[in-house]
Design a protein around this motif. Sequence first.
Motif, PDB file in Angstrom:
ATOM      1  N   ASP A  37       0.835  -1.198   0.000  1.00 46.07           N
ATOM      2  CA  ASP A  37       0.000   0.000   0.000  1.00 46.07           C
ATOM      3  C   ASP A  37       0.871   1.249   0.000  1.00 46.07           C
ATOM      4  OD1 ASP A  37       0.988  -0.291   2.537  1.00 46.07           O
ATOM      5  OD2 ASP A  37      -0.922  -0.085   3.579  1.00 46.07           O
ATOM      6  N   LYS A  38       1.968   1.167  -0.726  1.00 43.11           N
ATOM      7  CA  LYS A  38       2.931   2.266  -0.786  1.00 43.11           C
ATOM      8  C   LYS A  38       2.318   3.512  -1.414  1.00 43.11           C
ATOM      9  CE  LYS A  38       4.951   0.834  -5.213  1.00 43.11           C
ATOM     10  NZ  LYS A  38       4.087  -0.305  -5.520  1.00 43.11           N
ATOM     11  N   GLN A  39       2.965   4.657  -1.175  1.00 41.96           N
ATOM     12  CA  GLN A  39       2.490   5.912  -1.725  1.00 41.96           C
ATOM     13  C   GLN A  39       2.573   5.894  -3.255  1.00 41.96           C
ATOM     14  OE1 GLN A  39       4.940   5.347   0.552  1.00 41.96           O
ATOM     15  NE2 GLN A  39       5.271   7.166   1.833  1.00 41.96           N
ATOM     16  N   ALA A  40       1.846   6.812  -3.869  1.00 42.48           N
ATOM     17  CA  ALA A  40       1.687   6.771  -5.321  1.00 42.48           C
ATOM     18  C   ALA A  40       2.915   7.241  -6.092  1.00 42.48           C
ATOM     19  CB  ALA A  40       0.484   7.619  -5.730  1.00 42.48           C
ATOM     20  N   SER A  88       2.618  17.230   5.231  1.00 48.62           N
ATOM     21  CA  SER A  88       3.402  15.984   5.302  1.00 48.62           C
ATOM     22  C   SER A  88       3.119  15.101   4.089  1.00 48.62           C
ATOM     23  CB  SER A  88       3.098  15.231   6.593  1.00 48.62           C
ATOM     24  OG  SER A  88       1.704  14.995   6.716  1.00 48.62           O
ATOM     25  N   ASP A  89       1.850  15.040   3.643  1.00 47.50           N
ATOM     26  CA  ASP A  89       1.439  14.372   2.406  1.00 47.50           C
ATOM     27  C   ASP A  89       1.953  12.938   2.286  1.00 47.50           C
ATOM     28  OD1 ASP A  89      -0.008  14.436  -0.019  1.00 47.50           O
ATOM     29  OD2 ASP A  89       1.834  14.757  -1.158  1.00 47.50           O
ATOM     30  N   GLY A  90       2.038  12.227   3.403  1.00 48.81           N
ATOM     31  CA  GLY A  90       2.463  10.832   3.357  1.00 48.81           C
ATOM     32  C   GLY A  90       3.920  10.637   3.002  1.00 48.81           C
ATOM     33  N   LEU A 102      12.526   8.719  -1.610  1.00 52.20           N
ATOM     34  CA  LEU A 102      11.400   9.550  -1.201  1.00 52.20           C
ATOM     35  C   LEU A 102      10.117   8.932  -1.743  1.00 52.20           C
ATOM     36  CD1 LEU A 102      12.886  13.017  -2.218  1.00 52.20           C
ATOM     37  CD2 LEU A 102      12.920  12.013   0.070  1.00 52.20           C
ATOM     38  N   CYS A 103       9.115   8.763  -0.903  1.00 53.81           N
ATOM     39  CA  CYS A 103       7.805   8.299  -1.349  1.00 53.81           C
ATOM     40  C   CYS A 103       6.751   9.223  -0.761  1.00 53.81           C
ATOM     41  CB  CYS A 103       7.544   6.866  -0.891  1.00 53.81           C
ATOM     42  SG  CYS A 103       8.719   5.641  -1.517  1.00 53.81           S
ATOM     43  N   ALA A 104       5.759   9.601  -1.559  1.00 54.34           N
ATOM     44  CA  ALA A 104       4.726  10.529  -1.097  1.00 54.34           C
ATOM     45  C   ALA A 104       3.453  10.335  -1.903  1.00 54.34           C
ATOM     46  CB  ALA A 104       5.208  11.975  -1.193  1.00 54.34           C
ATOM     47  N   ASN A 105       2.399  11.011  -1.473  1.00 52.11           N
ATOM     48  CA  ASN A 105       1.096  10.861  -2.121  1.00 52.11           C
ATOM     49  C   ASN A 105       0.947  11.677  -3.397  1.00 52.11           C
ATOM     50  OD1 ASN A 105       0.384   9.187   0.017  1.00 52.11           O
ATOM     51  ND2 ASN A 105      -0.612  10.826   1.170  1.00 52.11           N
ATOM     52  N   HIS A 106       1.815  12.703  -3.584  1.00 52.76           N
ATOM     53  CA  HIS A 106       1.720  13.565  -4.758  1.00 52.76           C
ATOM     54  C   HIS A 106       3.115  13.892  -5.286  1.00 52.76           C
ATOM     55  CE1 HIS A 106      -2.176  14.281  -2.725  1.00 52.76           C
ATOM     56  NE2 HIS A 106      -2.639  14.344  -3.967  1.00 52.76           N
ATOM     57  N   PRO A 107       3.235  14.112  -6.601  1.00 54.89           N
ATOM     58  CA  PRO A 107       4.566  14.342  -7.183  1.00 54.89           C
ATOM     59  C   PRO A 107       5.196  15.659  -6.777  1.00 54.89           C
ATOM     60  CG  PRO A 107       2.848  14.541  -8.866  1.00 54.89           C
ATOM     61  CD  PRO A 107       2.191  13.988  -7.640  1.00 54.89           C
ATOM     62  N   ASP A 108       4.388  16.703  -6.489  1.00 53.97           N
ATOM     63  CA  ASP A 108       5.006  17.972  -6.096  1.00 53.97           C
ATOM     64  C   ASP A 108       5.658  17.878  -4.723  1.00 53.97           C
ATOM     65  OD1 ASP A 108       2.489  17.765  -4.911  1.00 53.97           O
ATOM     66  OD2 ASP A 108       1.990  19.889  -5.136  1.00 53.97           O
ATOM     67  N   GLY A 145       9.325   7.908  -9.956  1.00 51.09           N
ATOM     68  CA  GLY A 145       8.402   6.869 -10.395  1.00 51.09           C
ATOM     69  C   GLY A 145       6.993   7.069  -9.900  1.00 51.09           C
ATOM     70  N   TYR A 146       6.092   6.253 -10.440  1.00 54.50           N
ATOM     71  CA  TYR A 146       4.694   6.303 -10.035  1.00 54.50           C
ATOM     72  C   TYR A 146       4.176   4.882  -9.886  1.00 54.50           C
ATOM     73  CZ  TYR A 146       3.765   5.327 -14.988  1.00 54.50           C
ATOM     74  OH  TYR A 146       3.755   4.770 -16.241  1.00 54.50           O
ATOM     75  N   ALA A 147       3.291   4.699  -8.930  1.00 52.73           N
ATOM     76  CA  ALA A 147       2.697   3.388  -8.687  1.00 52.73           C
ATOM     77  C   ALA A 147       1.403   3.261  -9.479  1.00 52.73           C
ATOM     78  CB  ALA A 147       2.409   3.205  -7.200  1.00 52.73           C
ATOM     79  N   ALA A 148       1.164   2.068  -9.991  1.00 51.34           N
ATOM     80  CA  ALA A 148      -0.093   1.809 -10.691  1.00 51.34           C
ATOM     81  C   ALA A 148      -1.158   1.436  -9.667  1.00 51.34           C
ATOM     82  CB  ALA A 148       0.095   0.672 -11.693  1.00 51.34           C
ATOM     83  N   PRO A 149      -2.327   2.075  -9.702  1.00 53.72           N
ATOM     84  CA  PRO A 149      -3.406   1.693  -8.786  1.00 53.72           C
ATOM     85  C   PRO A 149      -3.962   0.330  -9.174  1.00 53.72           C
ATOM     86  CG  PRO A 149      -4.214   3.262 -10.394  1.00 53.72           C
ATOM     87  CD  PRO A 149      -2.729   3.163 -10.612  1.00 53.72           C
TER      88      PRO A 149
END
Length: 420
Positions: free
Chosen positions: A74-77, A135-137, A187-193, A218-222
Motif C-alpha cells: 500500500d505504498k504511496q503513489a 506531510s502528504d504521506g 522519497l515516497c509521497a502521495n503527490h509528485p510535487d 516513479g509512479y505506482a499503478a493503482p
Amino acid sequence: MPTMTEHESINASRRGFLRGAAAGAVGTAVTGSVLIGGARADADAANSGQPTTADSYPFHGANQSGILTPGPSDKQAFSCFAAFDSTAANKSELAQLMRTLTTRARFLTAGGVPEDLGVSQPPADSDVLGPDVPSDGLTVTLGLGSSLFDDRYGLASLKPAKLKPMTIFPNDSPESAWMHGDLMIQLCANHPDTIHHAIRDIAKHTRASMQLRWKIEGYAAPPRPSGAGRNLLGFKDGTANPTGALATDLVWADGAPEPEWARGGTYQVVRIIRMLVEFWDRVSINEQEGMFGRRRDSGAPLDGNAETDTPDYAADPNGNVIPLDSHIRLANPRTAKTANQRLIRRSYNYDLGLDENGDIQAGHVFVAYNQDLERQFETVQKRLVGEPLIDYVQPFGGGYFYAVPGVADSSDWYARALLA
C-alpha cells in the motif's frame, strides 16, 4: 503464438534497436529521471480497488519508514530514488551531513511552517507546496553505498557484511552514469510535487557535502480493477510479496555477521530496467502469459483462477501448464529450501519520454529489501538469468545500498552509531 518467422522478425528488430540504444541508453537516462512499478495491494486495497495510504507516517523508530511502513502493498503513489556522492572532507563533516539530513527529513515528513529568515535573505523554502508544508504521506529512507566505506572516512572495518558494488548479471546493460553512489535517498509521497519539493529542500541544505549522481522518479499503478498494480508490460506485479511477520523476518538484518551499529537496517537493491514496450506489444498473449506464468487479465497463475491462488508446481513437474522457465516459477519455486530467499519488493513504473531514435523510454524501477543480499536477491537473480523475458527488458542502472537503522528520537540522527 506467433510463427517462427514472426518471432524471429521481432527479435531481429529488437537486436537492431538495442544496438542503437546501447549508446543511447543514456537515452534511457538522458531525458530525465523516473521509475517503476510493483507490489501487491493488501486486503483493504483489494476490496476498495484503491491503495490505502495515510497523510503521515512516523519518522522516529527502530527501523526507517518507507520500507515496511507504509507496506510495499500500500505504498504511496509517487517516488524518487536519488543517488549522491559524498563530498564531505572528513568523518566529522560526514557526521554533520547526517545530522543535517536528519533535520530536514524530520521536518519534511512532519510538515509545518518553514522558518522566516527575513526579506534580506533567500527564503527558507521554495514555496512549491505553499507557505505551510504538508506531510502528504512523505517518507524519507536513507541508504549507504559500499563506496562510502572506502579510505576517506576510516569506516572500512564497519561496512555491513554483504554490502558491495552492484553485481552485473549476464543480461544487464550497465551505464556508469546511472550506477552506484555513496548515499541513496528514497522519497515516497502521495503527490509528485511533494517529491519535487523534498529533493530540492534536501539538495539545498546539503550542497556543501553531497552532490547528485543520478536521480529517477516513479509512479505506482493503482489496482485495476483490484489486487496488485500493473507494470508497463501489462501484468500485475508483486502479487506474492511477503506481508506481516513473514516480511519482518525477511527484511531486518538484526544479528551476526552484521556490525553492531547496522542491526535494524536492511539491504536495498535498486535496479532501473528499461522495458522494450513497442516490441512486447507485438508478442502474442499466449507467449506473454507463458513468460510470466500468469494470466494477464486477472493475474492468476496459469493453473489457477484468482490472483492470490498458489501455483501447484508439484502437480505440473514438466511445466506443461506453467512453463519451467516462466518468471514466477524461477523467481519463487515455492520450496522449503527457497522460502528464506524471498524478498520485499517496493517497485515503481517510470516513463522518460522518447530516446534519440524516437522509441519510448519507459520501464520499471525494481526496488527490493533483503536481510541478506546474497542469500535473497542475488540467489533469485541468478535463477532468472536467461529467462525468456530478457528479450524485452534491459537493466541498465541502480545499485546496492544499506538502509540504516531508524532514528530513535529527537536527539538521535542517521547512522549516529556508525559515526559518533
